[in-house]
Each structure stands twice: as structure tokens, then as C-alpha cells.
Design an enzyme around this catalytic site. Structure first.
Site, PDB file in Angstrom:
ATOM      1  N   GLU A  19      10.429  14.542  -9.929  1.00  0.00           N
ATOM      2  CA  GLU A  19       9.585  13.441 -10.403  1.00  0.00           C
ATOM      3  C   GLU A  19       8.445  13.970 -11.269  1.00  0.00           C
ATOM      4  O   GLU A  19       7.784  14.946 -10.923  1.00  0.00           O
ATOM      5  CB  GLU A  19       9.003  12.673  -9.221  1.00  0.00           C
ATOM      6  CG  GLU A  19       8.103  11.511  -9.630  1.00  0.00           C
ATOM      7  CD  GLU A  19       7.556  10.757  -8.442  1.00  0.00           C
ATOM      8  OE1 GLU A  19       8.386  10.171  -7.703  1.00  0.00           O
ATOM      9  OE2 GLU A  19       6.330  10.777  -8.226  1.00  0.00           O
ATOM     10  N   PHE A  21       5.082  12.555 -14.085  1.00  0.00           N
ATOM     11  CA  PHE A  21       4.312  11.413 -14.593  1.00  0.00           C
ATOM     12  C   PHE A  21       3.925  11.679 -16.047  1.00  0.00           C
ATOM     13  O   PHE A  21       3.765  12.838 -16.449  1.00  0.00           O
ATOM     14  CB  PHE A  21       3.056  11.166 -13.740  1.00  0.00           C
ATOM     15  CG  PHE A  21       2.038  12.280 -13.773  1.00  0.00           C
ATOM     16  CD1 PHE A  21       1.038  12.318 -14.741  1.00  0.00           C
ATOM     17  CD2 PHE A  21       2.063  13.283 -12.816  1.00  0.00           C
ATOM     18  CE1 PHE A  21       0.100  13.332 -14.768  1.00  0.00           C
ATOM     19  CE2 PHE A  21       1.121  14.308 -12.830  1.00  0.00           C
ATOM     20  CZ  PHE A  21       0.137  14.335 -13.809  1.00  0.00           C
ATOM     21  N   PRO A  23       1.811  12.602 -18.973  1.00  0.00           N
ATOM     22  CA  PRO A  23       0.475  13.201 -19.069  1.00  0.00           C
ATOM     23  C   PRO A  23      -0.491  12.314 -19.831  1.00  0.00           C
ATOM     24  O   PRO A  23      -0.100  11.481 -20.649  1.00  0.00           O
ATOM     25  CB  PRO A  23       0.734  14.514 -19.819  1.00  0.00           C
ATOM     26  CG  PRO A  23       2.170  14.827 -19.557  1.00  0.00           C
ATOM     27  CD  PRO A  23       2.853  13.493 -19.527  1.00  0.00           C
ATOM     28  N   THR A  50       7.373   8.241 -13.602  1.00  0.00           N
ATOM     29  CA  THR A  50       6.564   7.179 -13.013  1.00  0.00           C
ATOM     30  C   THR A  50       6.102   6.181 -14.072  1.00  0.00           C
ATOM     31  O   THR A  50       6.141   6.436 -15.267  1.00  0.00           O
ATOM     32  CB  THR A  50       5.342   7.753 -12.283  1.00  0.00           C
ATOM     33  OG1 THR A  50       4.481   8.384 -13.231  1.00  0.00           O
ATOM     34  CG2 THR A  50       5.761   8.773 -11.235  1.00  0.00           C
ATOM     35  N   TRP A  51       5.606   5.049 -13.577  1.00  0.00           N
ATOM     36  CA  TRP A  51       5.243   3.905 -14.414  1.00  0.00           C
ATOM     37  C   TRP A  51       3.876   3.425 -13.966  1.00  0.00           C
ATOM     38  O   TRP A  51       3.697   3.044 -12.817  1.00  0.00           O
ATOM     39  CB  TRP A  51       6.293   2.812 -14.197  1.00  0.00           C
ATOM     40  CG  TRP A  51       6.143   1.528 -14.938  1.00  0.00           C
ATOM     41  CD1 TRP A  51       5.393   0.453 -14.578  1.00  0.00           C
ATOM     42  CD2 TRP A  51       6.809   1.151 -16.148  1.00  0.00           C
ATOM     43  NE1 TRP A  51       5.521  -0.561 -15.481  1.00  0.00           N
ATOM     44  CE2 TRP A  51       6.407  -0.157 -16.465  1.00  0.00           C
ATOM     45  CE3 TRP A  51       7.708   1.790 -16.995  1.00  0.00           C
ATOM     46  CZ2 TRP A  51       6.861  -0.838 -17.594  1.00  0.00           C
ATOM     47  CZ3 TRP A  51       8.165   1.119 -18.117  1.00  0.00           C
ATOM     48  CH2 TRP A  51       7.747  -0.188 -18.410  1.00  0.00           C
ATOM     49  N   HIS A  79      10.627   4.387 -13.124  1.00  0.00           N
ATOM     50  CA  HIS A  79       9.937   3.533 -12.164  1.00  0.00           C
ATOM     51  C   HIS A  79       9.515   2.246 -12.854  1.00  0.00           C
ATOM     52  O   HIS A  79       9.010   2.271 -13.980  1.00  0.00           O
ATOM     53  CB  HIS A  79       8.684   4.221 -11.625  1.00  0.00           C
ATOM     54  CG  HIS A  79       8.954   5.475 -10.861  1.00  0.00           C
ATOM     55  ND1 HIS A  79       8.117   5.937  -9.866  1.00  0.00           N
ATOM     56  CD2 HIS A  79       9.961   6.379 -10.923  1.00  0.00           C
ATOM     57  CE1 HIS A  79       8.585   7.060  -9.365  1.00  0.00           C
ATOM     58  NE2 HIS A  79       9.707   7.353 -10.004  1.00  0.00           N
ATOM     59  N   LYS A 174      15.205  -5.188   1.059  1.00  0.00           N
ATOM     60  CA  LYS A 174      15.395  -4.608  -0.278  1.00  0.00           C
ATOM     61  C   LYS A 174      16.825  -4.108  -0.459  1.00  0.00           C
ATOM     62  O   LYS A 174      17.416  -4.271  -1.537  1.00  0.00           O
ATOM     63  CB  LYS A 174      14.381  -3.474  -0.504  1.00  0.00           C
ATOM     64  CG  LYS A 174      12.950  -3.958  -0.665  1.00  0.00           C
ATOM     65  CD  LYS A 174      11.988  -2.847  -1.069  1.00  0.00           C
ATOM     66  CE  LYS A 174      11.618  -1.950   0.078  1.00  0.00           C
ATOM     67  NZ  LYS A 174      10.526  -0.996  -0.278  1.00  0.00           N
ATOM     68  N   GLN A 185       8.270   8.318   0.769  1.00  0.00           N
ATOM     69  CA  GLN A 185       6.971   8.930   0.502  1.00  0.00           C
ATOM     70  C   GLN A 185       6.983  10.337   1.087  1.00  0.00           C
ATOM     71  O   GLN A 185       7.779  10.643   1.986  1.00  0.00           O
ATOM     72  CB  GLN A 185       5.879   8.076   1.170  1.00  0.00           C
ATOM     73  CG  GLN A 185       4.461   8.616   1.087  1.00  0.00           C
ATOM     74  CD  GLN A 185       3.935   8.652  -0.325  1.00  0.00           C
ATOM     75  OE1 GLN A 185       4.278   9.569  -1.066  1.00  0.00           O
ATOM     76  NE2 GLN A 185       3.101   7.683  -0.687  1.00  0.00           N
TER      77      GLN A 185
END
Length: 618
Positions: A19, A21, A23, A50-51, A79, A174, A185
Site C-alpha cells: 500500500e 499514498f 506524496p 489510498t484516496w 481506494h 459488506k 487494519q
């Protein structure tokens, strides 16, 4: 390819996903691409991007996903969250993902956006992650286009709204709505995870559950992250960390060894075959973990013999690195002062050494600023936000005047409060070295929010200011950050001009982006550096315009978050929003790291001296 198809085809072979994110800076984004390119050699089954809340990183997320999916040929998971998302925005995001060949989505509710009292949907059709899953599966345009993953929380959701059984019920909903896999997590308690997974299976949830693994990087970030995420830490892990918590290298080594140990237990005792690594845009720890599992450079292959006979045992730290030279305070200072700008190659020249190697920029992330060139710059922002302030506000008085802000700040500086809005944890032992100066700033109404003392060649093992590998020496230029009005900023500007370039750096900016500084664009100031055996200079904290402005946005958003704790029209909200709109965030750095009082003499020399007793608790 859809991740669920890869999982089903993997049989008993291990698989893993990484994963990342997007920058915060252009240079960090560019350098992350190189980092991901290297990590793809480890043959992950997928890369996850990620979003930001409400699509705040939408363009960067999709740009990064396009490179990994199209250029690098790695199946990518994007995401998508419900936060601030209306149907049209969801449709746009899903169509954009389809256009670049994305077949995997991680559907999340998301965190509350900054400035909101609580998580509130802007479109009632997207209140929970289950709504997003249901929408995708029920919309002909998207129904068969995506493999959908969802999140789960073995240690409980950070909001703590529901019991564990209720959370599992929501997870079941879900999956029933069409989710293909689950990503958890992070956690460190394997026994609790196995108990939780048993309840998940008993509830009839049969889709793959992929454990989230996040290697420890530094002790301070570990404490901050586990506190904000509500992660349970087994006593034995805390006990193993205690004697090494001041040695960054040993903490990183421990993080690798611990992750290997946890993964082996999960495979042996739980039959787990897949893992999701939260890299935090860092590189080395994940690579070392896969090497420790004998999975690196081979791609997913059959499990090794250790999976048959492995039993939990103590963490074994690698031997200390050997060096052919001895670093002393005398020669270390020479190395340090000559190497402060060694990371800036001349035009057309390729840099070399630790500080120019993209794989090692953030080997020892020490301080908020870091290096804006690092893909991991801004990592701490992932763990902050309104929810923390809401949980901790009970220890702060309701402020209705600037004097109340001063009082709240002083309660933190005098250890009567364990946090305040600009610090989620108690005052560090390092800050206590300059505590009288910080108290004086607070009494002046110059509320300090960041600082460090000058350090001239302290041992890296020093429990207060040390960091990095053992047998080294660390250095710091003193700096302090605080909020003041425009009149004080003008006074500081004049005094900095009087001193001339090279003694003091000033960066000041308000909420409306009025920047006042003597720091040229592109000029970089290393304020923390270390000299270690067998290595070139390591610069772990760098201050320059881009990093300061990035932090400025974060700092002023905290005032917004704090104001949002109180009703519109209230005195508290009006005060806090007024402070946000009228004050400047100021950073003053003094270059004389050999004089511990240089910064403070500069700041206070034209101010009236308060009696020592007045600097105590009021």
C-alpha cells in the site's frame, strides 16, 4: 487481473500486496515512482493506492494508479471512500479507474473531513462502506467491472461506536453486498487476531481475509500510530521495545524481526497465505521482511520449511555494523559542517552517497519536516485529524479569549495536560531541555507548536536527543515555531534583516498564504544530521519553503478542527477561527548549533526580561 482471481489461483503459495499514498510534493511523487519500480521486483500480487477524504487526492491517486497499472504492469487497487462523495463523484472515480484498466477497488467509509464535527454523509446513499459496495454491484455500468475489497478491524474500529459483534455484523453485510475480499487494519496481537478471525468465520464470512502488516519505523511513530488507531500492544512486545526505544536502528531492526515472527505465526497457526503491507511509502523494511521470509527476489513460491517447525522465540537483533574508522566528536563535527549541502549536486552531476540515494532518504525519519523529496514526506498527516481532538478536548478549557489559549498551552508545558491540539502526546524529554524558553514564548502569547534545542555532537545513544545507529554523533540547529500576530512578524523581519543572511532563517505565513521569508526558493537547511560509522552524513530533518508551507496548511487546519468542536456562533468558535484568520505561523532557525542559547538570545534580546518566578506556573 482481479485480485480475487489471483488469490484463488495461488493455492498454497504466499501472496502479498503493498500500500502507498500519493506524496504531498511533486518531487516526492516523482521519487515514489522510482521506489515502486524497485519494489515491483519483489513481485507483489497488487499495489494499493489510498484516496484522500472526499477525493482530496483524486487526481494524484489516479495518476499514480495509472503508472503502476499501465507502465509497471502491476495490478492496482484504488481506494474509494464515501467521505464528501456524491453519486456523480463516485461515478467519475469509477469511470476514471476503468479507463486506466483498474479492476480492483477497496471500498471504505473514510474518516471525517477536516472541520466536521462528526462523520456526516453528503449523499445519504453513501453513509457506510456497504452502501458503496451495493451501489457498485447494482449499477450495470460497474457491476462486473471490479473486484471489491473492504476493511475490517481486529482490535476494533477507531470510532468505538459498536461492539465487536456489531462490527462483525457490519462486515458480514459488506460481504453479502458483494465484497470479494477483506483487508484488516494493522495489528500486533496475533492471539487476539486469531480469536477475532474465528468469530468472523463462525458468522459465515468465507471470503479471503488479508492481515494488515505495518513494520515499526521509530518508537515515537509507533506510539502515536497505535494510540490513534486504538491498536492493542501485547505486554511482551512493549517489554522488548523498552530497552531499545532510543536506538532508531534497533527499533527498525526489531520492526522487521517482529513482522517476520508475526507472519510466521499467522501462517503456522492460522493457515494465512496472504498479507497486506502498509509501506508508508518506505521501502527497506518491507524488502527486509520478505528477505527474512525467503520470499524476496523469487516472487510468490511455496512456503519454506520454517513454516512447519517454527515456534515463537525471542527477537534476535543483528550484530552491530563494523567500521574501519572511528568517529569522534572532533572529526564528526568536521564531517557534519562540510556535508550539510552535500545532497545538492551541481547541474548535470549525479549525486552520490546516503543523502542522494532515494532508497535511504527516510532511513531514519526523525522530525516532522523530513525531506520534501522523500516519497514518505507528510506521513504523520495520515494519523491526525478531528477525531483525535474530539477524544482529547475534555482536558482543555473552553477558550473564549487569547489568554485562555495561553493557559491551555501552559498547562501542556507544565505537564498538567498530556496533550494539546498541536501535540497528541506529552512534551518530549528533548523539549524539556528548552522548557523555560518555551514557557516564556507562551506567556508572551507566542504559542509554541514545534521546536528543538541546539545539539553539538551528542552520542547517538543519548536517551534525550540521540537517534540512528549506535556509536555515532548527532547534531541539531535550534529552531522554534509559534503563532503570532502581524506586528510581531514585522518586528522579526526587521531584526533578521539587521543580522544579515547566514545567521537566522525566518519563515512566516498566514492562513491567506502571505509568505514572509529570507529563505530563497529551493534553498534547503539541514537542521538535524548524524554521523555514523560506515556511512556518509545522514540528514534526517530539513527545513525549506515547500516543507514549511505544507506544514502551514496542516497547522492552520488544526485551528479549524479545534473550532469545529464548538457550535457555530459560539464564543469559542469565533475566537479560534479568528486566531486562524489573523495569526502567522512562524519558524525561526538559528544556524549557530554550537551555542545552545543563540536562538533564544535572538528572540528575546529586545523584549523585557520577566522575573524567573513569572516563568513558572500561573
Amino acid at each position: 487481473m482481479r485480485l480475487i482471481d489471483k488469490i484463488n489461483a495461488s493455492g498454497n503459495n504466499p501472496f502479498y500486496t503493498f500500500e502507498f499514498f500519493p506524496p504531498r510534493t511533486d518531487q516526492g511523487f516523482s521519487n515514489l515512482l522510482s521506489r515502486i519500480s524497485r519494489l515491483t521486483e519483489l513481485k507483489p500480487s497488487a499495489i494499493s493506492i489510498t484516496w484522500g477524504a472526499g477525493g482530496s487526492t483524486r487526481d494524484r491517486t489516479l495518476e499514480l494508479a495509472s503508472v503502476t497499472q499501465r507502465d509497471y504492469g502491476v495490478d492496482t487497487i484504488v481506494h474509494v471512500t464515501c467521505t464528501n462523495m456524491e453519486q456523480g463523484m463516485v461515478d467519475d472515480a469509477l469511470r476514471a479507474a476503468k479507463r486506466i484498466g483498474i479492476e480492483n477497488i477497496l471500498a471504505l467509509r473514510g474518516d471525517p473531513p477536516r472541520g466536521e464535527e462528526e462523520w456526516t454523509p453528503v449523499d445519504q446513499r453513501f453513509t457506510h462502506a456497504v452502501d458503496l459496495v451495493s451501489y457498485i454491484r447494482s449499477t450495470p455500468e460497474f457491476a462486473d467491472s471490479f473486484c471489491i475489497g473492504v476493511a475490517a478491524y481486529p482490535d476494533g474500529h477507531t470510532d468505538k461506536e459498536y461492539s465487536e459483534d456489531e462490527e462483525i455484523d457490519h462486515l458480514k453485510a459488506k460481504v453479502d453486498a458483494g465484497a470479494d475480499f477483506i483487508v484488516t487494519q494493522l495489528f500486533y496481537d496475533v492471539d487476539n487476531y486469531m480469536r477475532w478471525l474465528g468469530k468472523v468465520r463462525q458468522r459465515g464470512i468465507a471470503v479471503p481475509v488479508i492481515p494488515g502488516i505495518m513494520p515499526l519505523q521509530t518508537y515515537s511513530s509507533f506510539l502515536r500510530l497505535t494510540k490513534l488507531c486504538g491498536t492493542h500492544i501485547p505486554p511482551e512486545i512493549q517489554a522488548e521495545l523498552e530497552p531499545i526505544k532510543h536506538d532508531d536502528q534497533k527499533v527498525k531492526d526489531y520492526g522487521v524481526s517482529l513482522s517476520v515472527r508475526l507472519i510466521k505465526r499467522l501462517v503456522n497457526e492460522g493457515g494465512v497465505t496472504g498479507f497486506h503491507f502498509s509501506t508508508l511509502n518506505l521501502e527497506k523494511s518491507v524488502q527486509r521482511i520478505l528477505e527474512g521470509l525467503d520470499w524476496a527476489h523469487k516472487g510468490p513460491s511455496k512456503f519454506q520449511n520454517w513454516l512447519i517447525a517454527e515456534t515463537p522465540g525471542p527477537i534476535v537483533h543483528p550484530p552491530e555494523p563494523k567500521s574501519e574508522f572511528v568517529v569522534t566528536p572532533a572529526n564528526a563535527s568536521d564531517y557534519a559542517t562540510s556535508g550539510l549541502n552535500s545532497h545538492l549536486p551541481k547541474e548535470g552531476e549525479v549525486g552520490k552517497g546516503e543523502v542522494n540515494n532515494a532508497a535511504t532518504w527516510d532511513e531514519f525519519p526523525n522530525g516532522r519536516f523530513g525531506d520534501v523529496n522523500s516519497p514518505a514526506f507528510g506521513t504523520q498527516d495520515l494519523w491526525g485529524g478531528y477525531s483525535r481532538l474530539r477524544n482529547e478536548a475534555s482536558q482543555w478549557a473552553r477558550p473564549t479569549s487569547p489568554a485562555d489559549i495561553t493557559s491551555i498551552c501552559l498547562r501542556f508545558l507544565t505537564f498538567h495536560a498530556s496533550s494539546w491540539p498541536f501535540s497528541p502526546s506529552p512534551l518530549s524529554s528533548e523539549s524539556q531541555l528548552i522548557l523555560p524558553h518555551l514557557k516564556r514564548l507562551a506567556h508572551l502569547g507566542w504559542w509554541p507548536v514545534g521546536s528543538q534545542p541546539a545539539v553539538d555532537g551528542a552520542r547517538s545513544e543519548d536517551e534525550t536527543v540521540g537517534w540512528g545507529p549506535r556509536s555515532g554523533y548527532v547534531y541539531q540547529k535550534a529552531f522554534v515555531e509559534f503563532f503570532v500576530g502581524e506586528e510581531e512578524v514585522r518586528r522579526l523581519e526587521g531584526r533578521v534583516r539587521e543580522r544579515g543572511k547566514g545567521e537566522v532563517d525566518l519563515l512566516a505565513c498566514n492562513f491567506k498564504d502571505d509568505l514572509r521569508t529570507n529563505v530563497a526558493d529551493g534553498e534547503r537547511n539541514a537542521v538535524t544530521w548524524g554521523v555514523f560509522p560506515g556511512q556518509e552524513i545522514v540528514q534526517s530533518t530539513i527545513i525549506e519553503r515547500e516543507s514549511f508551507l505544507s506544514w502551514k496548511d496542516e497547522a492552520f487546519s488544526i485551528w479549524t478542527d479545534w473550532a469545529s468542536l464548538y457550535p457555530p456562533g459560539s464564543k469559542e468558535r469565533e475566537l479560534l477561527e479568528g486566531i486562524r484568520d489573523t495569526r502567522y505561523l512562524v519558524n525561526v532557525t538559528h544556524h549557530d548549533f554550537k551555542n545552545p542559547d543563540a536562538l533564544w538570545n535572538f528572540l528575546f534580546e529586545d523584549l523585557p526580561v520577566e522575573p524567573e518566578a513569572a516563568l513558572g506556573e500561573r
